[in-house]
Design a protein around this motif. Structure first.
Motif, mmCIF file in Angstrom:
data_model
loop_
_atom_site.group_PDB
_atom_site.id
_atom_site.type_symbol
_atom_site.label_atom_id
_atom_site.label_comp_id
_atom_site.label_asym_id
_atom_site.label_seq_id
_atom_site.Cartn_x
_atom_site.Cartn_y
_atom_site.Cartn_z
ATOM 1 N N SER A 138 30.040 36.907 51.007
ATOM 2 C CA SER A 138 29.720 37.994 50.076
ATOM 3 C C SER A 138 30.667 39.179 50.206
ATOM 4 N N GLY A 139 31.266 39.356 51.369
ATOM 5 C CA GLY A 139 32.190 40.465 51.569
ATOM 6 C C GLY A 139 31.546 41.750 52.033
ATOM 7 N N VAL A 140 30.227 41.766 52.182
ATOM 8 C CA VAL A 140 29.535 42.936 52.721
ATOM 9 C C VAL A 140 28.584 42.478 53.815
ATOM 10 N N ARG A 141 28.109 43.435 54.601
ATOM 11 C CA ARG A 141 27.154 43.085 55.651
ATOM 12 C C ARG A 141 25.789 42.834 55.020
ATOM 13 N N ILE A 142 25.248 41.675 55.272
ATOM 14 C CA ILE A 142 23.947 41.281 54.742
ATOM 15 C C ILE A 142 22.995 41.062 55.906
ATOM 16 N N GLU A 143 21.823 41.634 55.814
ATOM 17 C CA GLU A 143 20.795 41.457 56.841
ATOM 18 C C GLU A 143 19.546 40.846 56.217
ATOM 19 N N VAL A 144 18.962 39.881 56.935
ATOM 20 C CA VAL A 144 17.631 39.393 56.581
ATOM 21 C C VAL A 144 16.634 40.354 57.220
ATOM 22 N N VAL A 145 15.836 41.024 56.389
ATOM 23 C CA VAL A 145 14.973 42.073 56.921
ATOM 24 C C VAL A 145 13.516 41.621 56.951
ATOM 25 N N ALA A 150 10.531 32.189 51.874
ATOM 26 C CA ALA A 150 11.273 33.278 51.232
ATOM 27 C C ALA A 150 11.997 34.108 52.280
ATOM 28 N N ARG A 151 12.966 34.881 51.812
ATOM 29 C CA ARG A 151 13.674 35.823 52.672
ATOM 30 C C ARG A 151 13.996 37.072 51.857
ATOM 31 N N CYS A 152 13.928 38.223 52.517
ATOM 32 C CA CYS A 152 14.399 39.465 51.920
ATOM 33 C C CYS A 152 15.748 39.813 52.517
ATOM 34 N N LEU A 153 16.708 40.071 51.644
ATOM 35 C CA LEU A 153 18.067 40.391 52.064
ATOM 36 C C LEU A 153 18.404 41.809 51.637
ATOM 37 N N VAL A 154 19.102 42.515 52.516
ATOM 38 C CA VAL A 154 19.614 43.854 52.193
ATOM 39 C C VAL A 154 21.104 43.883 52.491
ATOM 40 N N GLY A 155 21.879 44.435 51.551
ATOM 41 C CA GLY A 155 23.307 44.606 51.743
ATOM 42 C C GLY A 155 23.623 46.039 52.130
ATOM 43 N N TYR A 156 24.556 46.195 53.094
ATOM 44 C CA TYR A 156 24.926 47.518 53.606
ATOM 45 C C TYR A 156 26.411 47.768 53.358
ATOM 46 N N ASP A 157 26.755 49.004 53.000
ATOM 47 C CA ASP A 157 28.158 49.330 52.768
ATOM 48 C C ASP A 157 28.852 49.688 54.083
ATOM 49 N N ARG A 180 27.413 41.735 42.665
ATOM 50 C CA ARG A 180 28.026 40.420 42.897
ATOM 51 C C ARG A 180 27.827 39.994 44.345
ATOM 52 N N ALA A 181 28.020 40.939 45.274
ATOM 53 C CA ALA A 181 27.905 40.611 46.691
ATOM 54 C C ALA A 181 26.496 40.145 47.054
ATOM 55 N N ILE A 182 25.463 40.858 46.592
ATOM 56 C CA ILE A 182 24.105 40.475 46.960
ATOM 57 C C ILE A 182 23.691 39.190 46.256
ATOM 58 N N ALA A 183 24.195 38.944 45.034
ATOM 59 C CA ALA A 183 23.906 37.682 44.351
ATOM 60 C C ALA A 183 24.552 36.515 45.091
ATOM 61 N N THR A 184 25.768 36.715 45.578
ATOM 62 C CA THR A 184 26.438 35.676 46.371
ATOM 63 C C THR A 184 25.664 35.410 47.654
#
Length: 289
Positions: A147-154, A192-199, A237-241
């Motif tokens: 995705s190119g960004v930091r993604i966390e499963v929260v 299910a999973r919840c994902l959060v993207g961080y800049d 785009r990043a969070i969709a990826t």
């Protein structure tokens, strides 16, 4: 045999969720997903049960509806029953007549995203085509790009970030930590999973929840959003990826989402993330009979 409409109780919710998951198969049209019910579970199990309708024949569930507001029912049907004349006519009669307790007003909308006898019967009875939706699908047979960004499963420990992004992405949203906890307590959230993207500054900028219907079945993205203060930087785009990658990790065969036809930006975001558009489908509406 007669087709019977009913409102399930809390004890019936798992059966309804299993039916919806079973009906999600590759090559079949999109329709109400077990994840849609999972996201609605934020209002609690009793409210969720009260919003559902089932159509059964000899005890077997053939159709499911989620009354998602005062004038909308979102539907799913067993794939083999799409041309079932008796089922189509009973469902059409039930959603048309307010006294049946599905759609309580003369102004009504039906989301039935599959072609088949049910839609034909409604149109024969005067229902009109409404706004278009664009089904978007990402095949997960191959690995998904980073995705190119930091993604966390929260989870519970960082749910505040998930809630903050959601409220910042959807105007008027009342999503809250309490609602997230109710959703996470529901049966569908086990898949299910919840994902959060961080800049780069560590700020939560985008979020989504992904829902599996089981290994080898299409998964669902519901919902996905970018905080209004961080839009226009490719975070959608990043969070969709990342959502597609998470579903692949969970064993899903594809990632699916429906974009509003009028929301060209959303469709473009999913395309940029590798999703392919399918032919548009339309809701049906009845106004002021």
């Amino acid at each position: 045999m007669s087709v019977l409409l009913s409102t399930p109780g809390v004890d019936d919710l798992d059966e309804v969720v299993r039916a919806l998951a079973e009906w999600r198969r590759e090559g079949t049209p999109m329709q109400l997903h077990s994840g849609d019910v999972g996201f609605y579970w934020q209002f609690g199990s009793e409210v969720t049960a009260a919003a559902l309708r089932t159509w059964r024949r000899e005890g077997r569930i053939l159709g499911v509806g989620l009354v998602d507001g005062p004038d909308l029912v979102r539907l799913a049907i067993e794939p083999e029953a799409r041309e079932d004349e008796a089922l189509a006519r009973q469902m059409a009669d039930d959603v048309t007549r307010p006294e049946r307790g599905v759609l309580p007003t003369d102004k009504a909308h039906v989301e039935a995203l599959w072609e088949g006898r049910f839609r034909e019967v409604l149109q024969e009875d005067g229902w009109e085509l409404d706004e278009p939706w664009i089904p978007m699908v990402c095949d997960l047979s191959e690995p998904v790009a980073n995705s190119g960004v930091r993604i966390e499963v929260v989870g519970p420990e960082r749910v505040e970030d998930r809630v903050a992004v959601h409220r910042g992405a959807f105007d008027g949203s009342k999503f809250s930590v309490e609602r997230w906890r109710a959703m996470a307590a529901g049966t569908p959230y086990a898949d299910a999973r919840c994902l959060v993207g961080y800049d780069d500054r560590g700020e939560a900028v985008a979020a989504t929840t992904v829902w599996s219907a089981g290994p080898g079945k299409p998964g669902l993205i519901e919902p996905l959003g970018v905080h209004r203060d961080h839009q226009g930087h490719g975070h959608g785009r990043a969070i969709a990826t990342a959502a597609a990658a998470a579903l692949r990790d969970m064993g899903a065969s594809s990632a699916t989402v429906c974009a509003e036809g009028a929301n060209t930006a959303a469709a473009a975001t999913y395309r940029a993330a590798g999703f392919q558009a399918r032919p548009e489908v339309r809701d049906l509406r009845r106004i002021g009979w």
